[in-house]
Structures are given as C-alpha cells and as structure tokens.
Design a protein around this motif. Structure first.
Motif, short mmCIF file in Angstrom:
data_model
loop_
_atom_site.label_atom_id
_atom_site.label_comp_id
_atom_site.label_asym_id
_atom_site.label_seq_id
_atom_site.Cartn_x
_atom_site.Cartn_y
_atom_site.Cartn_z
N THR A 35 0.87 -1.17 0.00
CA THR A 35 0.00 0.00 0.00
C THR A 35 0.91 1.22 0.00
OG1 THR A 35 -1.64 -1.17 1.33
CG2 THR A 35 -1.83 1.22 1.24
N ARG A 36 0.52 2.23 -0.75
CA ARG A 36 1.30 3.46 -0.78
C ARG A 36 0.70 4.41 0.26
NH1 ARG A 36 2.67 7.46 -5.79
NH2 ARG A 36 4.30 8.51 -4.65
N VAL A 37 1.55 4.87 1.19
CA VAL A 37 1.08 5.75 2.27
C VAL A 37 1.94 7.01 2.31
CG1 VAL A 37 0.15 3.90 3.71
CG2 VAL A 37 2.52 4.58 3.97
N ARG A 38 1.32 8.10 2.75
CA ARG A 38 2.04 9.37 2.91
C ARG A 38 2.51 9.47 4.35
NH1 ARG A 38 -1.08 14.73 1.66
NH2 ARG A 38 -2.10 14.12 3.58
N TRP A 134 6.09 9.85 0.21
CA TRP A 134 5.28 8.65 -0.01
C TRP A 134 6.17 7.43 0.18
CZ3 TRP A 134 0.13 8.66 -0.58
CH2 TRP A 134 -0.47 9.88 -0.87
N ARG A 137 4.36 0.39 1.82
CA ARG A 137 4.32 -0.46 3.01
C ARG A 137 3.79 -1.84 2.62
NH1 ARG A 137 3.58 3.04 7.88
NH2 ARG A 137 5.34 4.45 7.58
#
Length: 173
Positions: A35-38, A134, A137
């Motif tokens: 998952t792409r998280v900021r 970014w 994860r």
C-alpha cells in the motif's frame, strides 16, 4: 474396564474433534502486497537572528534638561504673540513644543552627549516544519505453493521460507 464399556477406535474418531493432519508444501512464489502511504516527518529548523537594543539607562545631563526647558519657555513666549483667543492658546502650546525640541537639540550638541550605540545580541529562533513523502508499506504476502502436484495460493502476514506447513483435511464425498 469391562469390554462393553470400552469404545472402539471408530467411535473415538467420530466423537473427537478432527483437526486434520499437517504436512509441508514447497513455496514456489512470493509477492508482497503493498500500500502506498504518505508519511509526514516533523523537522525542527533553527537559525540565529541578530537584534539591536538601545541602552536607555544613561541619564540625560542637567545642561540638556535646562536647554530643553529654556527652549520651551522661549517658544511659548513667541507663540503667545501670535493670534488671539483659542488661536493664541494653540500657538503658545505649539511654540512651547517647537522651542523645547530646538532647545534640546542645541543643548545635546553643546554638551557632546551622544546616545550609546545600539547593543547587538543574537537570538536563536526555531520552527517545526513537516517533510512529507510517499512510502510503500508491505501489508501481506501472496504465497503460491505446490502440494502433491497441485498449485495453491494463500495470503500470509509474513514472508515465508522455502516451505510452509499446510493442514491436510480429508472429508468423505
């Protein structure tokens, strides 16, 4: 225990909870599920600022105070000669202010009084700024494994080794 009270193996297996047996299967592929998280990271930035402050603790000499007072009296006398009524009062007050200023400046020049130079000092200022980026994860792993020539897929919360434990369950058709 009498023979009529003893259960047979068949009865025991029917009444017991069957969890199956376990074996090992070969892992043939592992894919991370991401998952792409900021992510926001606080960073404190500090810098030095130079400030200036005048030292006003040095007293004004008596000559300067006397010159200011004398200038105010002369200015008021001249202002009193102008106009009549309320205009005369305004001219007197204005003359006193102008005369006091001129008298003060002259007395300072004559006395050699100079205000002290501004005092320089350094102040450290800090501010918190947020650096955002970014990141990828890993949430889980999609695992493909081979058991008895059958390919199966499952998700696992960790990255497995080269083989995984599988439960073998046989049900009647």
């Amino acid at each position: 225990m009498p023979a009529q009270w003893r259960r047979t193996d068949y009865e025991d297996s029917r009444n017991a909870r069957y969890d199956g047996e376990y074996d090992f299967a070969k892992v043939i592929d592992v894919q991370p599920l991401t998952t792409r998280v900021r992510v926001s990271t606080p960073q404190q930035e500090c810098w030095d600022e130079t400030r200036y402050d005048r030292d006003s603790s040095r007293p004004v000499s008596g000559n300067v105070a006397g010159g200011t007072l004398l200038g105010a009296v002369i200015g008021a006398a001249i202002g009193n000669q102008i106009g009549s009524g309320d205009g005369r009062r305004a001219a007197t007050a204005g003359g006193a202010i102008i005369g006091a200023t001129i008298g003060h400046n002259q007395a300072v020049r004559r006395s050699g009084y100079e205000p002290p130079p501004p005092r320089e000092y350094t102040v450290q200022r800090c501010e918190t700024r947020y650096h955002e980026e970014w990141q990828e994860r890993v949430d889980a792993y999609r695992v493909t494994y081979l058991y008895q020539r059958s390919s199966c897929v499952t998700e696992m919360p960790y990255r497995p080794a080269d083989r995984i434990r599988v439960r073998v369950d046989v049900n009647p058709a």
